[in-house]
Design a protein around this motif. Structure first.
Motif, short mmCIF file in Angstrom:
data_model
loop_
_atom_site.label_atom_id
_atom_site.label_comp_id
_atom_site.label_asym_id
_atom_site.label_seq_id
_atom_site.Cartn_x
_atom_site.Cartn_y
_atom_site.Cartn_z
N ALA A 284 90.81 55.08 14.83
CA ALA A 284 90.47 54.74 16.22
C ALA A 284 90.43 56.01 17.09
CB ALA A 284 91.48 53.74 16.78
N ASP A 285 91.42 56.89 16.92
CA ASP A 285 91.44 58.14 17.69
C ASP A 285 90.19 58.99 17.40
OD1 ASP A 285 93.77 57.68 19.04
OD2 ASP A 285 95.04 58.83 17.67
N CYS A 286 89.83 59.06 16.12
CA CYS A 286 88.65 59.87 15.75
C CYS A 286 87.40 59.31 16.40
CB CYS A 286 88.45 59.85 14.23
SG CYS A 286 89.70 60.75 13.33
N LYS A 287 87.24 58.00 16.32
CA LYS A 287 86.01 57.38 16.86
C LYS A 287 85.93 57.58 18.37
CE LYS A 287 84.86 53.90 13.44
NZ LYS A 287 84.70 52.47 13.14
N ALA A 288 87.07 57.40 19.05
CA ALA A 288 87.07 57.53 20.51
C ALA A 288 86.74 58.97 20.90
CB ALA A 288 88.44 57.13 21.06
N TRP A 289 87.37 59.94 20.23
CA TRP A 289 87.15 61.35 20.56
C TRP A 289 85.69 61.74 20.30
CZ3 TRP A 289 85.55 65.67 17.77
CH2 TRP A 289 85.71 66.89 18.43
N LEU A 290 85.17 61.29 19.15
CA LEU A 290 83.79 61.67 18.79
C LEU A 290 82.78 61.09 19.77
CD1 LEU A 290 83.32 61.50 14.92
CD2 LEU A 290 82.79 63.41 16.42
N GLU B 100 83.18 60.38 22.87
CA GLU B 100 83.26 61.11 24.14
C GLU B 100 82.62 62.50 24.01
OE1 GLU B 100 86.95 62.39 26.86
OE2 GLU B 100 86.94 60.32 26.16
N GLU B 101 82.95 63.15 22.90
CA GLU B 101 82.43 64.51 22.65
C GLU B 101 80.89 64.48 22.57
OE1 GLU B 101 84.54 66.84 22.75
OE2 GLU B 101 83.53 68.57 21.86
N ARG B 102 80.38 63.48 21.87
CA ARG B 102 78.93 63.38 21.70
C ARG B 102 78.25 63.08 23.04
NH1 ARG B 102 79.58 60.52 15.82
NH2 ARG B 102 79.31 62.43 14.62
N ALA B 103 78.89 62.25 23.82
CA ALA B 103 78.31 61.93 25.14
C ALA B 103 78.28 63.19 26.01
CB ALA B 103 79.12 60.84 25.81
N GLN B 104 79.37 63.96 25.98
CA GLN B 104 79.44 65.18 26.79
C GLN B 104 78.42 66.22 26.35
OE1 GLN B 104 83.32 66.91 26.76
NE2 GLN B 104 84.20 65.28 28.01
N LYS B 105 78.21 66.32 25.03
CA LYS B 105 77.33 67.39 24.52
C LYS B 105 75.86 67.04 24.66
CE LYS B 105 80.56 69.62 21.35
NZ LYS B 105 80.62 71.05 21.33
N GLU B 106 75.58 65.85 25.10
CA GLU B 106 74.21 65.42 25.42
C GLU B 106 73.15 65.90 24.43
OE1 GLU B 106 73.62 66.81 29.35
OE2 GLU B 106 74.78 65.19 30.25
N GLY B 107 73.19 65.35 23.22
CA GLY B 107 72.17 65.67 22.23
C GLY B 107 72.49 66.88 21.38
N GLN C 39 81.06 56.47 7.48
CA GLN C 39 81.00 55.38 8.44
C GLN C 39 81.78 55.75 9.72
OE1 GLN C 39 79.18 52.89 7.68
NE2 GLN C 39 79.65 51.67 9.49
N ILE C 40 82.91 56.40 9.53
CA ILE C 40 83.77 56.76 10.68
C ILE C 40 83.13 57.90 11.49
CG2 ILE C 40 86.04 57.72 11.33
CD1 ILE C 40 87.11 56.38 8.68
N PHE C 41 82.63 58.92 10.80
CA PHE C 41 82.21 60.14 11.51
C PHE C 41 80.71 60.26 11.74
CE2 PHE C 41 86.30 61.22 9.54
CZ PHE C 41 87.00 61.49 10.70
#
Ligand code: AMP
Length: 290
Positions: free
Chosen positions: A10-16, A18-25, A143-145
């Protein structure tokens, strides 16, 4: 950014997310699955992942599903603290180090991934179920990452070929990147399991690579008959008193089926597995046709 270490999915999915949203593509993710006790072989995969991606994830998990009942699950070497220090030095963003419970829960897992044929030859013949365990854990980690690229060592020649087939068959959107074998100065392929070797076995173990090198040399001189190439390797391997051969096989690079000659247009994989005492080591050499 300093290294983040998570133990839950759950921590990995939440962090990823957020990180992906911030890095915008700009969020290509390189993933390096490992069982820890990291050495320069693992480091080379991580460095390649770092060079080619925006986010780098390493997993450290000794996966019980890929160990047979009489194998070395309990004594498999572990060194999480040093592993994390190395990951930090190499600029990894996230290390996922789950417990067995986190990965598989309380009840035995009921779903396994089996790749026909490719998983049954070579190491699959002497380690029944091993590649089902590998495929199941790697599919779960994918599946997770949801990585863009995943990095695997050519030391495990069969493993990356099976995983390449698995992602094609299941339409998993990840590129499998095979990376060169990293070796000790005397040619022995680096492996977490080398630590099991006695001093004498350690002295003898480079014979595996020496046998493969002699095959390569004879191949480069023009020999295409597999029986003759096998004799060259066996001459070297038979000279090692402490070595018990599991297999020495010449197989088609893609189908992993046995070949009798090395066709000019195909790559043949010469793969070897041998026991030194109870320690099983593997190595391989690609013979590339024209
Ligand atoms: P392991 O921790 O043994 O499961 O290995 C994790 C990954 O590192 C796998 O993709 C291995 O093939 C790779 N690896 C292990 N040893 C080496 C090596 N000597 N050179 C390159 N890759 C390696």
């Amino acid at each position: 950014m300093s290294l983040i270490v998570f133990h839950t999915i759950a921590d990995c999915k939440a962090w990823l997310s957020e990180e992906r949203a911030q890095k915008e593509g700009k969020s290509d993710t390189g993933f390096v699955p490992t069982m820890g006790y990291l050495h320069e072989g693992h480091a080379s995969l991580i460095q390649k992942a770092r060079a080619e991606n925006d986010i780098v994830v390493v997993s450290i998990f000794v996966n019980p599903l890929q160990f047979g009942p009489s194998e070395d699950l309990d004594r498999y070497p572990r060194s999480l603290k040093q592993d994390l220090a190395l990951c930090e030095t190499l600029g990894v963003d996230l290390v996922f180090a789950p417990s067995v419970y986190e990965m598989y829960g309380e009840t035995p897992i009921m779903t396994r991934i089996h790749v026909d044929q490719l998983g049954e030859y070579l190491c699959g013949a002497s380690r029944p179920g091993h590649f089902d365990g590998v495929c199941t854990v790697v599919a779960k980690l994918f599946q997770i990452f949801a990585p863009t690229k995943a990095y695997f060592g050519k030391k495990d020649a069969q493993q990356w070929r099976i995983l390449r087939r698995m992602v094609a068959d299941l339409s998993i959107d990840v590129s499998i990147i095979p990376c060169p074998i990293v070796r000790e100065n005397d040619g022995l392929a680096k492996s977490s399991r080398n630590v099991y070797l006695t001093a004498e076995q350690r002295r003898e173990a480079p014979a595996l690579q020496q046998a493969l090198q002699q095959v390569l040399r004879r191949f480069q001189e023009g020999e295409r008959n597999v029986d003759k190439l096998r004799d060259v390797a066996m001459d070297r391997l038979n000279a090692v008193p402490g070595l018990r051969l599991d297999y020495l096989s010449f197989v088609d690079d893609e189908t992993l089926t046995k070949v009798m000659t090395v066709d000019e247009h195909h790559t043949v994989l010469c793969a070897v597995a041998a026991y030194f005492g109870s320690t099983r080591l593997i190595d391989n050499q690609e013979l590339v046709g024209l």
